[in-house]
Scaffold this active site. Structure first.
Site, PDB file in Angstrom:
ATOM      1  N   CYS A 150      36.098  42.431  36.548  1.00 52.01           N
ATOM      2  CA  CYS A 150      35.055  42.102  37.771  1.00 52.01           C
ATOM      3  C   CYS A 150      33.922  42.939  37.676  1.00 52.01           C
ATOM      4  O   CYS A 150      32.711  42.517  37.763  1.00 52.01           O
ATOM      5  CB  CYS A 150      35.642  41.702  38.938  1.00 52.01           C
ATOM      6  SG  CYS A 150      36.951  42.608  39.436  1.00 52.01           S
ATOM      7  N   HIS A 154      32.066  41.734  45.587  1.00 48.04           N
ATOM      8  CA  HIS A 154      31.689  43.174  45.074  1.00 48.04           C
ATOM      9  C   HIS A 154      30.577  43.621  45.195  1.00 48.04           C
ATOM     10  O   HIS A 154      29.498  42.882  44.650  1.00 48.04           O
ATOM     11  CB  HIS A 154      32.392  43.520  43.754  1.00 48.04           C
ATOM     12  CG  HIS A 154      33.844  43.239  43.581  1.00 48.04           C
ATOM     13  ND1 HIS A 154      34.794  42.807  44.351  1.00 48.04           N
ATOM     14  CD2 HIS A 154      34.597  43.601  42.269  1.00 48.04           C
ATOM     15  CE1 HIS A 154      35.974  43.073  43.849  1.00 48.04           C
ATOM     16  NE2 HIS A 154      35.860  43.274  42.785  1.00 48.04           N
TER      17      HIS A 154
HETATM   18  O1  25A Z   1      47.549  43.321  35.316  1.00 43.53           O
HETATM   19  P1  25A Z   1      46.236  42.985  35.894  1.00 43.53           P
HETATM   20  O2  25A Z   1      45.349  42.674  34.699  1.00 43.53           O
HETATM   21  O3  25A Z   1      45.703  44.512  36.483  1.00 43.53           O
HETATM   22  O4  25A Z   1      46.091  41.994  37.134  1.00 43.53           O
HETATM   23  C1  25A Z   1      47.226  41.725  38.171  1.00 43.53           C
HETATM   24  C2  25A Z   1      46.706  40.833  39.057  1.00 43.53           C
HETATM   25  O5  25A Z   1      45.409  40.813  39.581  1.00 43.53           O
HETATM   26  C3  25A Z   1      44.882  39.584  39.722  1.00 43.53           C
HETATM   27  C4  25A Z   1      46.120  38.511  39.310  1.00 43.53           C
HETATM   28  O6  25A Z   1      46.748  38.116  40.536  1.00 43.53           O
HETATM   29  C5  25A Z   1      46.726  39.417  38.683  1.00 43.53           C
HETATM   30  O7  25A Z   1      48.300  38.772  38.552  1.00 43.53           O
HETATM   31  N1  25A Z   1      43.853  39.540  38.849  1.00 43.53           N
HETATM   32  C6  25A Z   1      43.672  40.105  37.570  1.00 43.53           C
HETATM   33  N2  25A Z   1      42.457  39.898  37.238  1.00 43.53           N
HETATM   34  C7  25A Z   1      41.708  39.698  38.161  1.00 43.53           C
HETATM   35  C8  25A Z   1      40.249  39.444  38.693  1.00 43.53           C
HETATM   36  N3  25A Z   1      39.363  39.867  37.588  1.00 43.53           N
HETATM   37  C9  25A Z   1      42.561  39.549  39.259  1.00 43.53           C
HETATM   38  N4  25A Z   1      42.209  39.122  40.488  1.00 43.53           N
HETATM   39  C10 25A Z   1      40.874  38.932  40.804  1.00 43.53           C
HETATM   40  N5  25A Z   1      40.087  39.068  39.680  1.00 43.53           N
HETATM   41  P2  25A Z   1      46.403  36.699  41.536  1.00 43.53           P
HETATM   42  O8  25A Z   1      47.100  36.697  42.721  1.00 43.53           O
HETATM   43  O9  25A Z   1      45.084  36.212  41.328  1.00 43.53           O
HETATM   44  O10 25A Z   1      47.478  35.794  40.403  1.00 43.53           O
HETATM   45  C11 25A Z   1      48.674  35.842  40.190  1.00 43.53           C
HETATM   46  C12 25A Z   1      49.045  34.506  39.614  1.00 43.53           C
HETATM   47  O11 25A Z   1      49.918  34.849  38.421  1.00 43.53           O
HETATM   48  C13 25A Z   1      51.302  34.273  38.658  1.00 43.53           C
HETATM   49  N6  25A Z   1      52.429  34.764  38.307  1.00 43.53           N
HETATM   50  C14 25A Z   1      52.900  35.808  38.403  1.00 43.53           C
HETATM   51  N7  25A Z   1      54.009  36.171  37.633  1.00 43.53           N
HETATM   52  C15 25A Z   1      54.268  35.225  36.806  1.00 43.53           C
HETATM   53  C16 25A Z   1      53.352  34.484  37.196  1.00 43.53           C
HETATM   54  N8  25A Z   1      53.158  33.171  36.431  1.00 43.53           N
HETATM   55  C17 25A Z   1      53.875  32.965  35.508  1.00 43.53           C
HETATM   56  N9  25A Z   1      55.047  33.857  35.294  1.00 43.53           N
HETATM   57  C18 25A Z   1      55.186  34.745  36.099  1.00 43.53           C
HETATM   58  N10 25A Z   1      56.186  35.389  35.754  1.00 43.53           N
HETATM   59  C19 25A Z   1      51.322  33.924  39.979  1.00 43.53           C
HETATM   60  O12 25A Z   1      52.022  32.783  40.156  1.00 43.53           O
HETATM   61  C20 25A Z   1      49.766  33.630  40.258  1.00 43.53           C
HETATM   62  O13 25A Z   1      49.522  32.174  40.072  1.00 43.53           O
HETATM   63  P3  25A Z   1      53.124  32.854  41.353  1.00 43.53           P
HETATM   64  O14 25A Z   1      54.027  31.720  41.127  1.00 43.53           O
HETATM   65  O15 25A Z   1      54.091  34.195  41.180  1.00 43.53           O
HETATM   66  O16 25A Z   1      52.719  32.907  42.760  1.00 43.53           O
HETATM   67  C21 25A Z   1      52.381  31.745  43.359  1.00 43.53           C
HETATM   68  C22 25A Z   1      52.272  32.088  45.083  1.00 43.53           C
HETATM   69  O17 25A Z   1      53.360  32.777  45.373  1.00 43.53           O
HETATM   70  C23 25A Z   1      53.016  34.089  46.188  1.00 43.53           C
HETATM   71  N11 25A Z   1      53.553  35.354  45.465  1.00 43.53           N
HETATM   72  C24 25A Z   1      53.207  36.009  44.689  1.00 43.53           C
HETATM   73  N12 25A Z   1      54.050  36.970  44.590  1.00 43.53           N
HETATM   74  C25 25A Z   1      55.213  36.798  45.535  1.00 43.53           C
HETATM   75  C26 25A Z   1      54.730  35.383  46.147  1.00 43.53           C
HETATM   76  N13 25A Z   1      55.510  35.157  47.144  1.00 43.53           N
HETATM   77  C27 25A Z   1      56.672  35.716  47.522  1.00 43.53           C
HETATM   78  N14 25A Z   1      57.151  36.909  46.825  1.00 43.53           N
HETATM   79  C28 25A Z   1      56.330  37.303  45.866  1.00 43.53           C
HETATM   80  N15 25A Z   1      56.705  38.551  45.314  1.00 43.53           N
HETATM   81  C29 25A Z   1      51.412  33.965  45.841  1.00 43.53           C
HETATM   82  O18 25A Z   1      50.617  34.424  46.895  1.00 43.53           O
HETATM   83  C30 25A Z   1      51.082  32.754  45.202  1.00 43.53           C
HETATM   84  O19 25A Z   1      50.505  31.944  46.319  1.00 43.53           O
HETATM   85  O1  L14 Z   2      40.800  42.916  36.032  1.00 45.93           O
HETATM   86  O2  L14 Z   2      40.548  44.661  42.741  1.00 45.93           O
HETATM   87  O3  L14 Z   2      41.111  44.720  35.378  1.00 45.93           O
HETATM   88  O4  L14 Z   2      42.579  45.231  42.377  1.00 45.93           O
HETATM   89  C1  L14 Z   2      42.447  45.074  38.192  1.00 45.93           C
HETATM   90  C2  L14 Z   2      42.333  45.407  39.690  1.00 45.93           C
HETATM   91  C3  L14 Z   2      40.905  42.901  38.539  1.00 45.93           C
HETATM   92  C4  L14 Z   2      40.756  43.420  40.048  1.00 45.93           C
HETATM   93  C5  L14 Z   2      40.970  43.893  36.302  1.00 45.93           C
HETATM   94  C6  L14 Z   2      41.776  44.765  41.982  1.00 45.93           C
HETATM   95  C7  L14 Z   2      41.209  44.252  37.823  1.00 45.93           C
HETATM   96  C8  L14 Z   2      41.877  44.205  40.444  1.00 45.93           C
END
Ligand code: 25A
Ligand code: L14
Length: 333
Positions: A130, A243
């Protein structure tokens, strides 16, 4: 690519996944069918898509049959595990995680900057970080005009980048402190409410964070120029969405403040907000929910020969993730 592709959103219940569905609907992306995929936790829930609701299904290897475009935003480990299955099923994956961004056979694309790189994908196209996206949209026209040699950037990043649980943590800590209770930190290693954390993503051996490293290597790859030097300091601030970045550039040739303003006023994806006398400059709360990368406070940096300083703000969940991914999907059509 078909004119009316089937689209899957992996991580559909997350902050970014929900925004992907919103942007697909808003832009009338010509989908035939949309599949909302998430973890078992969310299976059976509904997510909004335009005026309709989609039933969330649990992600598994068979989820991608008939899918033409798969938008992934469920974290790097999920992308590594399931993107190959999606490609195998014939889908093009647009991946928002950091899993594949620096792979030599994966294009890293910002449609305003390097749209042509989409052409050489082998099944996976990566969506950049981002903080990098909003910066390169502004730097590209300046680089084309005067060749940027060096970038010094400090970021002020919103909690929504980390996902919904970080948004909840900022709100609950703020509430706890106002009530005189002890704030609980679970997502970040320190209290984020009323604080600034010089720490985003994990620390590397060289003392920089991975977020700071991404801004360097991703900028070079997207701009197609390894000679641009980038040094970043990335900080988390108690802001919900948007941001902000203080950016100083050193260029090879002269570019006046006035010329930079007029170039940026007509650049794609950029909105110029630069009227100091009227207290007009880019603000996170104004950028939230909007598409452009906003730039203002453009002024001379006289500490180097051809220098400019500026302030860049964008919605990190939209242009920083969901919108950029949907724009890449539009390029595929
Ligand atoms: O590894 P990275 O690239 O660094 O990315 C890490 C995380 O950063 C976010 C994104 O989180 C990602 O998971 N992200 C990445 N790039 C981004 C960017 N450019 C960024 N954010 C902003 N800008 P997120 O919260 O946006 O999305 C997470 C989604 O992933 C689904 N997911 C997780 N594990 C999964 C999965 N889907 C399929 N299979 C899996 N094994 C997750 O779905 C969400 O849609 P979910 O079902 O896990 O969560 C649904 C609801 O449940 C809540 N929740 C989450 N964790 C828990 C929980 N509730 C209870 N216990 C938990 N441990 C969530 O609030 C959600 O509403
Ligand atoms: O896409 O703000 O590499 O915590 C990982 C860190 C997204 C944002 C990425 C954060 C980022 C994330």
């Amino acid at each position: 690519m078909k004119k009316n592709p089937n689209v899957a959103v992996v991580g559909a219940t997350g902050a970014v996944g929900e925004a992907m569905l919103r942007v697909l609907a808003e832009r009338d992306f010509p989908v035939r069918e949309v599949r909302a995929l998430a973890s078992a936790r969310s299976a059976g829930l509904e997510v909004a898509f335009g005026d309709s609701a989609l039933l969330v299904e649990e992600l598994h290897e068979g989820s991608f049959s008939g899918v033409d475009i798969a938008l992934f935003s469920a974290g790097g480990s999920i992308s590594k595990e399931f993107a190959p299955a999606a490609v195998e099923a014939g889908a093009v994956v647009i991946d928002n995680s950091s899993a594949f961004r620096m792979d030599a056979d994966v294009p890293l694309v910002v449609p305003e900057v390097n749209p042509d790189d989409v052409a050489w994908h082998k099944g996976i196209i990566a969506n950049p970080n981002c903080s990098t996206i909003q910066m390169v949209v502004v730097l590209k026209p300046l680089h084309d005009a005067a060749r940027i040699k060096r970038v010094v950037v400090a970021t002020y990043q919103a909690v929504s980048g980390t996902g919904k649980k970080a948004v909840a943590e900022l709100l609950s800590q703020t509430d706890a402190i106002r009530r005189g209770n002890l704030p609980v930190s679970e997502v970040y290693p320190h209290q984020i409410a009323f604080n600034v954390l010089p720490h985003i993503d994990v620390f590397r051996d060289d003392g920089y964070t991975k977020e700071e490293w991404k801004m360097d290597v991703e900028t070079k790859k997207i701009m197609g120029d390894d000679s641009i030097a980038v040094v970043a300091t990335c900080a988390r601030v108690p802001v919900l969405v948007g941001h902000s970045e203080a950016v100083n550039i050193e260029m090879e040739s002269a570019l006046s403040v006035e010329d930079a303003r007029s170039l940026l006023a007509s650049a794609p994806g950029v909105a110029l907000v630069d009227d100091p006398a009227g207290n007009a400059y880019p603000l996170a709360i104004d950028a939230a929910g909007k598409d452009p990368s906003y730039v203002g406070r453009i002024r001379r940096d006289a500490t180097v020969e051809h220098g400019l300083a500026m302030w860049i703000v964008s919605d990190n969940v939209r242009k920083g993730a969901a919108l950029n991914a949907v724009q890449i999907a539009e390029l595929l059509l």
